[in-house]
Design a protein around this motif. Structure first.
Motif, mmCIF file in Angstrom:
data_model
loop_
_atom_site.group_PDB
_atom_site.id
_atom_site.type_symbol
_atom_site.label_atom_id
_atom_site.label_comp_id
_atom_site.label_asym_id
_atom_site.label_seq_id
_atom_site.Cartn_x
_atom_site.Cartn_y
_atom_site.Cartn_z
ATOM 1 N N GLU A 35 0.837 -1.196 0.000
ATOM 2 C CA GLU A 35 0.000 0.000 0.000
ATOM 3 C C GLU A 35 0.874 1.248 0.000
ATOM 4 O OE1 GLU A 35 -3.110 0.007 2.972
ATOM 5 O OE2 GLU A 35 -3.525 -2.116 2.596
ATOM 6 N N TRP A 36 1.937 1.224 0.808
ATOM 7 C CA TRP A 36 2.872 2.347 0.859
ATOM 8 C C TRP A 36 4.196 1.904 1.478
ATOM 9 C CZ3 TRP A 36 4.158 2.993 5.902
ATOM 10 C CH2 TRP A 36 3.192 2.764 6.882
ATOM 11 N N VAL A 37 5.221 2.726 1.239
ATOM 12 C CA VAL A 37 6.562 2.525 1.803
ATOM 13 C C VAL A 37 7.081 3.894 2.240
ATOM 14 C CG1 VAL A 37 8.929 1.755 1.340
ATOM 15 C CG2 VAL A 37 7.013 0.568 0.263
ATOM 16 N N ARG A 38 7.738 3.944 3.398
ATOM 17 C CA ARG A 38 8.297 5.195 3.914
ATOM 18 C C ARG A 38 9.736 4.954 4.379
ATOM 19 N NH1 ARG A 38 4.017 6.150 2.071
ATOM 20 N NH2 ARG A 38 2.244 7.216 2.963
ATOM 21 N N VAL A 50 9.732 1.575 6.592
ATOM 22 C CA VAL A 50 8.448 1.076 7.070
ATOM 23 C C VAL A 50 7.578 0.861 5.845
ATOM 24 C CG1 VAL A 50 6.453 1.500 8.552
ATOM 25 C CG2 VAL A 50 8.713 2.356 9.217
ATOM 26 N N MET A 51 7.044 -0.351 5.702
ATOM 27 C CA MET A 51 6.200 -0.653 4.553
ATOM 28 C C MET A 51 4.915 -1.314 5.024
ATOM 29 S SD MET A 51 8.603 -3.599 2.894
ATOM 30 C CE MET A 51 10.082 -2.657 3.149
ATOM 31 N N VAL A 59 5.278 -3.101 8.497
ATOM 32 C CA VAL A 59 6.457 -3.881 8.868
ATOM 33 C C VAL A 59 7.667 -2.948 8.753
ATOM 34 C CG1 VAL A 59 7.905 -5.844 8.203
ATOM 35 C CG2 VAL A 59 5.424 -5.991 7.942
ATOM 36 N N THR A 60 8.604 -3.058 9.699
ATOM 37 C CA THR A 60 9.818 -2.241 9.653
ATOM 38 C C THR A 60 10.999 -3.116 9.264
ATOM 39 O OG1 THR A 60 8.953 -0.741 11.329
ATOM 40 C CG2 THR A 60 11.335 -0.729 10.970
ATOM 41 N N GLN A 75 16.420 -6.081 5.584
ATOM 42 C CA GLN A 75 16.035 -7.262 6.351
ATOM 43 C C GLN A 75 15.095 -6.906 7.472
ATOM 44 O OE1 GLN A 75 19.872 -8.936 7.337
ATOM 45 N NE2 GLN A 75 19.657 -8.335 9.461
ATOM 46 N N THR A 76 14.283 -7.905 7.800
ATOM 47 C CA THR A 76 13.251 -7.774 8.819
ATOM 48 C C THR A 76 13.400 -8.929 9.788
ATOM 49 O OG1 THR A 76 11.777 -6.846 7.147
ATOM 50 C CG2 THR A 76 10.750 -7.660 9.168
ATOM 51 N N SER A 77 13.321 -8.653 11.071
ATOM 52 C CA SER A 77 13.333 -9.708 12.086
ATOM 53 C C SER A 77 11.896 -10.080 12.410
ATOM 54 C CB SER A 77 14.034 -9.223 13.354
ATOM 55 O OG SER A 77 15.382 -8.951 13.067
#
Length: 138
Positions: A35-38, A50-51, A59-60, A75-77
């Motif tokens: 939907e969006w990415v920041r 943050v997406m 999700v960060t 990468q995301t944990s």
């Protein structure tokens, strides 16, 4: 570990593909799974992204590699696993670019969550790649 990658080629240069990749705030305009990415801060290793995947909570991720015209990775944990997403750009001899989008799930829970979560995440990689390359070529 669980991994998947999708590769495609385009007549667009690595620089053109890189311009699309590094414009993180615009990813929601071409990647239908978002939907969006920041981007939080400058486009560099260590910055957070943050997406919001479509229909899910935000999700960060953290940028872990940003080699101009070559590699973007974040990468995301998540619950005992690390999800590393990367785009690798390889110049082609006759011009154009080979782009590989890869997801690698590692960590103590990777063997447990990878086979279920991985395919759910990567099912749209071909569609997202087509959109990325179309935007780079325009």
């Amino acid at each position: 570990m669980w991994a998947y990658e999708h590769t495609a080629e385009t007549a667009a240069s690595p620089e053109a593909v890189w311009r699309v990749l590094r414009d993180l705030d615009a990813w929601g305009n071409w990647d239908s799974s978002l939907e969006w990415v920041r981007l939080q801060g400058p486009f560099q290793v260590g910055s957070e992204v943050v997406m919001k995947p479509t229909g899910q909570d935000p999700v960060t991720s953290v940028i872990v590699e940003a080699t101009e015209n070559r590699v973007y990775a974040d990468q995301t944990s998540l619950d005992g696993a690390t999800l590393r997403f990367s785009h690798t750009l390889e110049p082609l001899g006759a011009g154009g670019t080979r782009v590989t989008h890869r997801l690698e799930i590692t960590g103590p829970a990777a063997d447990q969550i990878g086979p279920e979560l991985g395919p759910a995440i990567t099912e749209d990689f071909p569609e997202a790649m087509d959109a990325l390359l179309a935007r780079a070529a325009s």
